[in-house]
Design a protein around this motif. Structure first.
Motif, PDB file in Angstrom:
ATOM      1  N   SER A 131     -69.945 -33.892-112.307  1.00  0.00           N
ATOM      2  CA  SER A 131     -70.383 -35.237-111.902  1.00  0.00           C
ATOM      3  C   SER A 131     -69.267 -36.261-112.112  1.00  0.00           C
ATOM      4  O   SER A 131     -69.120 -37.201-111.332  1.00  0.00           O
ATOM      5  CB  SER A 131     -71.637 -35.652-112.673  1.00  0.00           C
ATOM      6  OG  SER A 131     -71.379 -35.663-114.062  1.00  0.00           O
ATOM      7  N   VAL A 137     -71.739 -41.924-111.157  1.00  0.00           N
ATOM      8  CA  VAL A 137     -71.874 -43.133-111.973  1.00  0.00           C
ATOM      9  C   VAL A 137     -73.125 -43.113-112.850  1.00  0.00           C
ATOM     10  O   VAL A 137     -73.452 -44.117-113.470  1.00  0.00           O
ATOM     11  CB  VAL A 137     -71.902 -44.406-111.077  1.00  0.00           C
ATOM     12  CG1 VAL A 137     -70.592 -44.551-110.306  1.00  0.00           C
ATOM     13  CG2 VAL A 137     -73.089 -44.380-110.105  1.00  0.00           C
ATOM     14  N   ARG A 138     -73.856 -41.984-112.856  1.00  0.00           N
ATOM     15  CA  ARG A 138     -75.110 -41.918-113.612  1.00  0.00           C
ATOM     16  C   ARG A 138     -75.062 -40.777-114.630  1.00  0.00           C
ATOM     17  O   ARG A 138     -74.469 -39.740-114.359  1.00  0.00           O
ATOM     18  CB  ARG A 138     -76.271 -41.608-112.648  1.00  0.00           C
ATOM     19  CG  ARG A 138     -76.963 -42.805-112.070  1.00  0.00           C
ATOM     20  CD  ARG A 138     -77.945 -42.378-110.974  1.00  0.00           C
ATOM     21  NE  ARG A 138     -77.323 -42.484-109.665  1.00  0.00           N
ATOM     22  CZ  ARG A 138     -77.191 -43.626-109.023  1.00  0.00           C
ATOM     23  NH1 ARG A 138     -77.659 -44.732-109.518  1.00  0.00           N
ATOM     24  NH2 ARG A 138     -76.574 -43.665-107.856  1.00  0.00           N
ATOM     25  N   SER A 139     -75.737 -40.968-115.778  1.00  0.00           N
ATOM     26  CA  SER A 139     -75.848 -39.880-116.746  1.00  0.00           C
ATOM     27  C   SER A 139     -77.285 -39.351-116.772  1.00  0.00           C
ATOM     28  O   SER A 139     -77.613 -38.425-117.505  1.00  0.00           O
ATOM     29  CB  SER A 139     -75.445 -40.357-118.139  1.00  0.00           C
ATOM     30  OG  SER A 139     -76.233 -41.469-118.486  1.00  0.00           O
ATOM     31  N   GLU A 140     -78.139 -39.946-115.953  1.00  0.00           N
ATOM     32  CA  GLU A 140     -79.547 -39.548-115.869  1.00  0.00           C
ATOM     33  C   GLU A 140     -79.969 -39.849-114.426  1.00  0.00           C
ATOM     34  O   GLU A 140     -79.595 -40.886-113.890  1.00  0.00           O
ATOM     35  CB  GLU A 140     -80.338 -40.408-116.850  1.00  0.00           C
ATOM     36  CG  GLU A 140     -81.731 -39.950-117.121  1.00  0.00           C
ATOM     37  CD  GLU A 140     -82.369 -40.752-118.269  1.00  0.00           C
ATOM     38  OE1 GLU A 140     -81.803 -41.778-118.693  1.00  0.00           O
ATOM     39  OE2 GLU A 140     -83.451 -40.356-118.700  1.00  0.00           O
ATOM     40  N   ILE A 141     -80.732 -38.927-113.826  1.00  0.00           N
ATOM     41  CA  ILE A 141     -81.136 -39.167-112.426  1.00  0.00           C
ATOM     42  C   ILE A 141     -82.665 -39.185-112.308  1.00  0.00           C
ATOM     43  O   ILE A 141     -83.353 -38.426-112.994  1.00  0.00           O
ATOM     44  CB  ILE A 141     -80.537 -38.101-111.479  1.00  0.00           C
ATOM     45  CG1 ILE A 141     -80.995 -36.684-111.864  1.00  0.00           C
ATOM     46  CG2 ILE A 141     -79.018 -38.185-111.460  1.00  0.00           C
ATOM     47  CD1 ILE A 141     -80.843 -35.666-110.761  1.00  0.00           C
ATOM     48  N   SER A 316     -76.314 -36.059-107.261  1.00  0.00           N
ATOM     49  CA  SER A 316     -77.248 -37.189-107.388  1.00  0.00           C
ATOM     50  C   SER A 316     -76.708 -38.327-108.250  1.00  0.00           C
ATOM     51  O   SER A 316     -77.318 -39.394-108.304  1.00  0.00           O
ATOM     52  CB  SER A 316     -78.570 -36.708-107.994  1.00  0.00           C
ATOM     53  OG  SER A 316     -79.152 -35.709-107.192  1.00  0.00           O
ATOM     54  N   THR A 317     -75.588 -38.102-108.945  1.00  0.00           N
ATOM     55  CA  THR A 317     -75.017 -39.166-109.780  1.00  0.00           C
ATOM     56  C   THR A 317     -74.142 -40.125-108.974  1.00  0.00           C
ATOM     57  O   THR A 317     -73.677 -41.128-109.514  1.00  0.00           O
ATOM     58  CB  THR A 317     -74.166 -38.584-110.940  1.00  0.00           C
ATOM     59  OG1 THR A 317     -73.027 -37.902-110.392  1.00  0.00           O
ATOM     60  CG2 THR A 317     -74.968 -37.632-111.806  1.00  0.00           C
ATOM     61  N   SER A 319     -72.894 -43.060-106.326  1.00  0.00           N
ATOM     62  CA  SER A 319     -73.362 -44.450-106.364  1.00  0.00           C
ATOM     63  C   SER A 319     -74.505 -44.776-105.398  1.00  0.00           C
ATOM     64  O   SER A 319     -75.399 -45.548-105.741  1.00  0.00           O
ATOM     65  CB  SER A 319     -72.189 -45.390-106.097  1.00  0.00           C
ATOM     66  OG  SER A 319     -71.653 -45.142-104.810  1.00  0.00           O
ATOM     67  N   THR A 322     -79.611 -43.878-104.820  1.00  0.00           N
ATOM     68  CA  THR A 322     -80.418 -44.803-105.612  1.00  0.00           C
ATOM     69  C   THR A 322     -81.902 -44.450-105.606  1.00  0.00           C
ATOM     70  O   THR A 322     -82.673 -45.028-106.374  1.00  0.00           O
ATOM     71  CB  THR A 322     -80.243 -46.236-105.077  1.00  0.00           C
ATOM     72  OG1 THR A 322     -80.485 -46.223-103.672  1.00  0.00           O
ATOM     73  CG2 THR A 322     -78.829 -46.735-105.340  1.00  0.00           C
ATOM     74  N   THR A 350     -87.026 -37.933-115.331  1.00  0.00           N
ATOM     75  CA  THR A 350     -85.586 -37.939-115.069  1.00  0.00           C
ATOM     76  C   THR A 350     -84.973 -36.618-115.514  1.00  0.00           C
ATOM     77  O   THR A 350     -85.571 -35.883-116.307  1.00  0.00           O
ATOM     78  CB  THR A 350     -84.870 -39.064-115.858  1.00  0.00           C
ATOM     79  OG1 THR A 350     -85.014 -38.805-117.261  1.00  0.00           O
ATOM     80  CG2 THR A 350     -85.460 -40.434-115.524  1.00  0.00           C
ATOM     81  N   ARG A 352     -81.461 -35.467-117.409  1.00  0.00           N
ATOM     82  CA  ARG A 352     -80.258 -35.947-118.089  1.00  0.00           C
ATOM     83  C   ARG A 352     -79.110 -34.994-117.785  1.00  0.00           C
ATOM     84  O   ARG A 352     -79.275 -33.775-117.860  1.00  0.00           O
ATOM     85  CB  ARG A 352     -80.481 -35.995-119.605  1.00  0.00           C
ATOM     86  CG  ARG A 352     -81.525 -37.005-119.983  1.00  0.00           C
ATOM     87  CD  ARG A 352     -81.260 -37.647-121.339  1.00  0.00           C
ATOM     88  NE  ARG A 352     -82.378 -38.550-121.632  1.00  0.00           N
ATOM     89  CZ  ARG A 352     -83.478 -38.171-122.295  1.00  0.00           C
ATOM     90  NH1 ARG A 352     -83.579 -36.940-122.767  1.00  0.00           N
ATOM     91  NH2 ARG A 352     -84.450 -39.035-122.492  1.00  0.00           N
TER      92      ARG A 352
END
Ligand code: OSB
Ligand code: MG
Length: 381
Positions: A131, A137-141, A316-317, A319, A322, A350, A352
């Motif tokens: 990722s 840009v995400r640590s959880e989706i 999925s992380t 940008s 959403t 979610t 992680r």
């Protein structure tokens, strides 16, 4: 490993590839407008360089109902064209794989199986999560579920209740002619506010627009791929007649397809699948285009086992992803997974991200061996 490798600056050169077909029974059959699936035939791909290894999964289905590709066509394309084309070539980095494969037309799911494996390999060589390598840009989706066509409204409602109780953040149901207005009306009657959508997998035609307009009353987040799998023209006509946003899945095979569909007004949302678009290079282009143009996107699912699921989590992380995707817990699909630990979803709905290198999950080789139907090794001397 020398400093050059640590920086990932060395040429990645693939020395060996293993194709492995595994057979996994689904916990429950999955029914769409194009048919039922009880058992999956999945191709897992292992790529090796001198000091690296990476894993990918082919998302082609058993039947050519969603895509023209099948497990069997992907095995053929990988064995006879794609793997021989890549073996021994200096790739530079994972980003180069898609363009190296461009002389081979179509067959995006077959190509993505190995393209995604090389991205995993590069991230593992660098010692970072995939990722991060792709710029996530995400640590959880946030997670949604896709609920297949059921035998009765009561079983459908029971499934919806169960998934919402598990924490999932949006419900998608599969629809087809004769299974659209009533199921959605009943879900809305019990859950007036829940984020809800419907996926037709191309089961309708433009002549059905009066029926599809009736779905506007249910305040759906979107309706996914109502018309032909290869169409963006009629979808533009339909979108002008609907208040509900159209989301395209099957029709979008590339960033160019995404641009054309958005410019024509054929959709307002896009479902991205790594297999359907040929891998991360194209998914990244779609992400960039949609981020620049304010088009929300989300990660679709293809009943993947853990390896493919882990890749979906990484994608999925990005940008522009959403909206909650069709990325859910392993146990919804398989009693025994190909990865350890299986993918789990928090009570908040979610997933992680793992902080391990690459896709972030270990393969369960004992389980994979038991499920193996055939193996083909390609090894450079
Ligand atoms: O159209 O999104 C689709 C499964 C197989 C083929 C096509 C689709 C689907 C799903 C299931 O909707 C998504 C999942 O839970 O993996
Ligand atoms: Mg779909």
């Amino acid at each position: 490993m020398g400093p050059a490798e640590k920086q990932g600056r060395e040429m990645i050169s693939i020395r060996a590839v293993q194709l492995r077909e595994i057979h996994l029974p689904l916990v429950h059959y999955f029914e769409t407008s194009f048919g039922r699936t009880y058992d999956r035939r999945i191709i897992l791909v292992t790529v090796r360089t001198q000091d690296g290894v990476g894993y990918g999964e082919c998302t082609a289905g058993e039947q050519p109902g969603y895509s023209s590709e099948t497990t069997e066509t992907a095995w053929h394309m990988l064995s006879d064209f794609i793997v021989p084309h890549l073996l021994g070539k200096d790739l530079g980095d994972a980003r180069a794989v898609a363009s190296l494969l461009s002389p081979i037309r179509g067959n995006r799911m077959a190509k993505a199986a190995i393209e995604t494996a090389v991205w995993d390999l590069e991230a593992r060589l660098l010692g970072i999560p995939l990722s991060k390598l792709i710029g996530g840009v995400r640590s959880e989706i946030p997670c949604g579920v896709s609920i297949g066509i059921q035998d009765s409204i009561e079983t459908l409602l029971a499934k919806v209740r169960q998934e919402l109780a598990a924490g999932y953040r949006r419900i998608k149901i599969k629809i087809k002619p004769g299974w659209e207005v009533e199921p959605l009306r009943c879900i809305r009657a019990e859950f007036p506010e829940v984020p809800l959508m419907a996926d037709a997998n191309s089961a309708f035609g433009l002549a059905d627009s009066p029926l599809l307009r009736r779905l506007d009353q249910f305040n759906l987040m979107m309706i996914e791929q109502p018309l032909a799998y290869d169409d963006i023209v009629d979808h533009a006509v339909l979108q002008r007649e609907l208040a509900t946003p159209i989301c395209l899945d099957e029709s979008i095979r590339s960033a160019e397809d995404a641009r054309k569909a958005v410019e024509m007004g054929s959709c307002r949302i896009i479902n991205v699948k790594l297999g359907r678009v040929g891998g991360y290079s194209e998914a990244l282009k779609i992400n960039d285009y949609c981020a620049r143009n304010g088009i929300p996107i989300w990660c679709g699912g293809m009943l993947e086992s853990g390896v493919g699921r882990a890749h979906n989590i990484a994608m999925s992380t990005l940008s522009a992803f959403t909206l909650p995707g069709d990325v859910s817990a392993s146990k919804r699909y398989y009693a025994e997974e190909t990865v350890r630990p299986p993918v789990t979803v928090t009570p908040e709905g979610t997933i992680r991200l793992s902080d391990k290198p690459g896709i972030g999950y270990d393969l369960d080789w004992e389980r994979i061996e038991r499920a193996t139907a055939r193996v083909r090794d390609f090894i450079l001397p």
